[in-house]
Design a protein around this motif. Sequence first.
Motif, PDB file in Angstrom:
ATOM      1  N   ILE A  69       3.022   5.435  10.484  1.00 30.94           N
ATOM      2  CA  ILE A  69       3.242   6.882  10.447  1.00 30.94           C
ATOM      3  C   ILE A  69       4.411   7.242  11.359  1.00 30.94           C
ATOM      4  CG2 ILE A  69       2.217   9.142  10.817  1.00 30.94           C
ATOM      5  CD1 ILE A  69      -0.539   7.813  10.514  1.00 30.94           C
ATOM      6  N   PRO A  70       5.438   7.886  10.824  1.00 29.02           N
ATOM      7  CA  PRO A  70       6.609   8.221  11.653  1.00 29.02           C
ATOM      8  C   PRO A  70       6.267   9.279  12.710  1.00 29.02           C
ATOM      9  CG  PRO A  70       7.108   8.358   9.284  1.00 29.02           C
ATOM     10  CD  PRO A  70       5.619   8.272   9.417  1.00 29.02           C
ATOM     11  N   ASP A  71       6.716   9.030  13.913  1.00 32.75           N
ATOM     12  CA  ASP A  71       6.645  10.026  14.990  1.00 32.75           C
ATOM     13  C   ASP A  71       5.236  10.580  15.208  1.00 32.75           C
ATOM     14  OD1 ASP A  71       9.497   9.862  15.233  1.00 32.75           O
ATOM     15  OD2 ASP A  71       9.682  11.217  13.527  1.00 32.75           O
ATOM     16  N   VAL A  72       4.230   9.751  15.042  1.00 30.05           N
ATOM     17  CA  VAL A  72       2.872  10.227  15.283  1.00 30.05           C
ATOM     18  C   VAL A  72       2.643  10.395  16.775  1.00 30.05           C
ATOM     19  CG1 VAL A  72       1.860   7.905  15.380  1.00 30.05           C
ATOM     20  CG2 VAL A  72       0.437   9.852  14.720  1.00 30.05           C
ATOM     21  N   THR A  73       2.007  11.491  17.139  1.00 27.62           N
ATOM     22  CA  THR A  73       1.712  11.747  18.549  1.00 27.62           C
ATOM     23  C   THR A  73       0.200  11.818  18.727  1.00 27.62           C
ATOM     24  OG1 THR A  73       1.877  14.133  18.193  1.00 27.62           O
ATOM     25  CG2 THR A  73       3.874  12.982  18.913  1.00 27.62           C
ATOM     26  N   GLY A  74      -0.302  11.132  19.699  1.00 29.05           N
ATOM     27  CA  GLY A  74      -1.730  11.152  19.966  1.00 29.05           C
ATOM     28  C   GLY A  74      -2.523  10.272  19.019  1.00 29.05           C
ATOM     29  N   LYS A  75      -3.823  10.337  19.170  1.00 34.45           N
ATOM     30  CA  LYS A  75      -4.716   9.541  18.345  1.00 34.45           C
ATOM     31  C   LYS A  75      -4.931  10.202  16.984  1.00 34.45           C
ATOM     32  CE  LYS A  75      -7.256   8.055  22.479  1.00 34.45           C
ATOM     33  NZ  LYS A  75      -8.600   7.995  23.127  1.00 34.45           N
ATOM     34  N   LEU A 110       0.830  -1.201   0.000  1.00 35.35           N
ATOM     35  CA  LEU A 110       0.000   0.000   0.000  1.00 35.35           C
ATOM     36  C   LEU A 110       0.867   1.256   0.000  1.00 35.35           C
ATOM     37  CD1 LEU A 110      -2.443  -1.144   2.826  1.00 35.35           C
ATOM     38  CD2 LEU A 110      -2.624  -1.606   0.370  1.00 35.35           C
ATOM     39  N   PRO A 111       0.747   2.110  -1.011  1.00 34.44           N
ATOM     40  CA  PRO A 111       1.497   3.366  -1.018  1.00 34.44           C
ATOM     41  C   PRO A 111       0.830   4.386  -0.096  1.00 34.44           C
ATOM     42  CG  PRO A 111       0.162   3.207  -2.994  1.00 34.44           C
ATOM     43  CD  PRO A 111      -0.053   1.924  -2.237  1.00 34.44           C
ATOM     44  N   VAL A 112       1.621   4.979   0.786  1.00 40.47           N
ATOM     45  CA  VAL A 112       1.112   5.936   1.765  1.00 40.47           C
ATOM     46  C   VAL A 112       1.770   7.289   1.512  1.00 40.47           C
ATOM     47  CG1 VAL A 112       0.800   6.435   4.214  1.00 40.47           C
ATOM     48  CG2 VAL A 112       0.896   4.052   3.423  1.00 40.47           C
ATOM     49  N   PHE A 113       0.980   8.353   1.586  1.00 37.94           N
ATOM     50  CA  PHE A 113       1.476   9.693   1.287  1.00 37.94           C
ATOM     51  C   PHE A 113       1.130  10.638   2.431  1.00 37.94           C
ATOM     52  CE2 PHE A 113       0.773   7.381  -2.543  1.00 37.94           C
ATOM     53  CZ  PHE A 113       1.805   7.727  -3.393  1.00 37.94           C
ATOM     54  N   GLU A 114       2.053  11.541   2.724  1.00 40.68           N
ATOM     55  CA  GLU A 114       1.878  12.509   3.811  1.00 40.68           C
ATOM     56  C   GLU A 114       1.899  13.924   3.263  1.00 40.68           C
ATOM     57  OE1 GLU A 114       4.295  14.149   7.754  1.00 40.68           O
ATOM     58  OE2 GLU A 114       4.698  12.130   6.994  1.00 40.68           O
ATOM     59  N   TYR A 115       0.927  14.722   3.685  1.00 40.64           N
ATOM     60  CA  TYR A 115       0.823  16.126   3.287  1.00 40.64           C
ATOM     61  C   TYR A 115       0.663  16.984   4.542  1.00 40.64           C
ATOM     62  CZ  TYR A 115      -0.308  14.177  -1.335  1.00 40.64           C
ATOM     63  OH  TYR A 115      -0.282  13.484  -2.516  1.00 40.64           O
ATOM     64  N   GLY A 116       0.642  18.292   4.337  1.00 41.12           N
ATOM     65  CA  GLY A 116       0.427  19.200   5.448  1.00 41.12           C
ATOM     66  C   GLY A 116       1.663  19.405   6.286  1.00 41.12           C
ATOM     67  N   ASP A 117       1.447  19.727   7.543  1.00 38.47           N
ATOM     68  CA  ASP A 117       2.530  20.041   8.475  1.00 38.47           C
ATOM     69  C   ASP A 117       2.869  18.805   9.314  1.00 38.47           C
ATOM     70  OD1 ASP A 117       4.299  21.043  10.305  1.00 38.47           O
ATOM     71  OD2 ASP A 117       2.913  22.518  11.177  1.00 38.47           O
ATOM     72  N   PRO A 118       4.054  18.208   9.127  1.00 33.84           N
ATOM     73  CA  PRO A 118       4.404  17.015   9.903  1.00 33.84           C
ATOM     74  C   PRO A 118       4.527  17.280  11.392  1.00 33.84           C
ATOM     75  CG  PRO A 118       6.305  17.825   8.667  1.00 33.84           C
ATOM     76  CD  PRO A 118       5.114  18.597   8.180  1.00 33.84           C
ATOM     77  N   ALA A 119       4.634  18.552  11.772  1.00 25.22           N
ATOM     78  CA  ALA A 119       4.734  18.909  13.193  1.00 25.22           C
ATOM     79  C   ALA A 119       3.398  19.365  13.766  1.00 25.22           C
ATOM     80  CB  ALA A 119       5.778  20.008  13.373  1.00 25.22           C
ATOM     81  N   ALA A 120       2.342  19.283  12.983  1.00 23.22           N
ATOM     82  CA  ALA A 120       1.030  19.728  13.453  1.00 23.22           C
ATOM     83  C   ALA A 120       0.579  18.905  14.650  1.00 23.22           C
ATOM     84  CB  ALA A 120       0.009  19.635  12.329  1.00 23.22           C
ATOM     85  N   LYS A 121      -0.260  19.511  15.469  1.00 27.16           N
ATOM     86  CA  LYS A 121      -0.729  18.843  16.689  1.00 27.16           C
ATOM     87  C   LYS A 121      -1.595  17.631  16.372  1.00 27.16           C
ATOM     88  CE  LYS A 121      -3.102  19.845  21.056  1.00 27.16           C
ATOM     89  NZ  LYS A 121      -3.757  20.907  21.871  1.00 27.16           N
TER      90      LYS A 121
END
Length: 277
Positions: A88-94, A13-24
């Motif tokens: 997901i790398p370094d994901v914080t919270g739910k 499965l190809p996974v893509f990340e957008y937006g701010d990786p440091a967002a809350k």
Amino acid sequence: MTHWTVRTPGAELPVFEYGDPAAKSTVLLVHGYPDNRHVFDPLIAELGDTVRVIVYDTRGSGASALEPAADVSIEQLARDAFAVVESIPDVTGKVHVFAHDWGSVQMWEAMASPRASTVFASYTSVSGPSLDHLRQVARARLVRPHRWPSLVGQLARSWYVFGFHAPVLGSRVPDLLARLNVEGEPTPTVADQQRGIALYRANVLRRVLRGPAPRCSVPTTVVVPSHDRMLSTNLTDGLDRWIPDLRVDRVDAGHWWPYTHPADAARVLMARVQEAE
């Protein structure tokens, strides 16, 4: 945008990340049939850098790789979603989930898992009912003659479901569905259209006939487009019996509301996100 690949049984499965990786907050977008991740491009643009956005091609769609005879049950699709979240790398919270069509159908399965309340912060479901809830609705209406018209109405809207199960007609149904698209709606690829045959055959009849009781302990918003050609607007009946934190939003739009009205979709999603922050 960054991307990576998640390997699950029988699929890549190809996974893509957008937006701010440091967002809350992190949002997971799960597309349906006959779409791929690009159905969310307008919504991703609307969200911008307000959140961290994760989107992926579900098994058999888009740029995913699927082994012959690989499992396409909603149980496996739900396991895929958990695998994507875990990657997901370094994901914080739910994680907040926004899902459409079959993406929503499979995420109801994920929401029923005992893990759901520890993984997901909220769930926004658009035009993709729980198959277990559909079973309850159908049974309730069968024993009440005055509700038969609504049951017949939904069966008429679901003509393509029965078509997918027909040995000869099944291969032609995706093309017939594509011809019904109107201007402004996404145009599916031939490969993504054909994927639906296996998806429907593997899941619909067996779970509408028999399955577990529906369950969801995650705060949930169900969006009901008033002009959805596939689904009746009254399929939300009884949802409040098994979803403690439920919000139902009725919108003046068609089935592909997240694609045709991305600003509205972003507002509905962000309402849940901001409540959790």
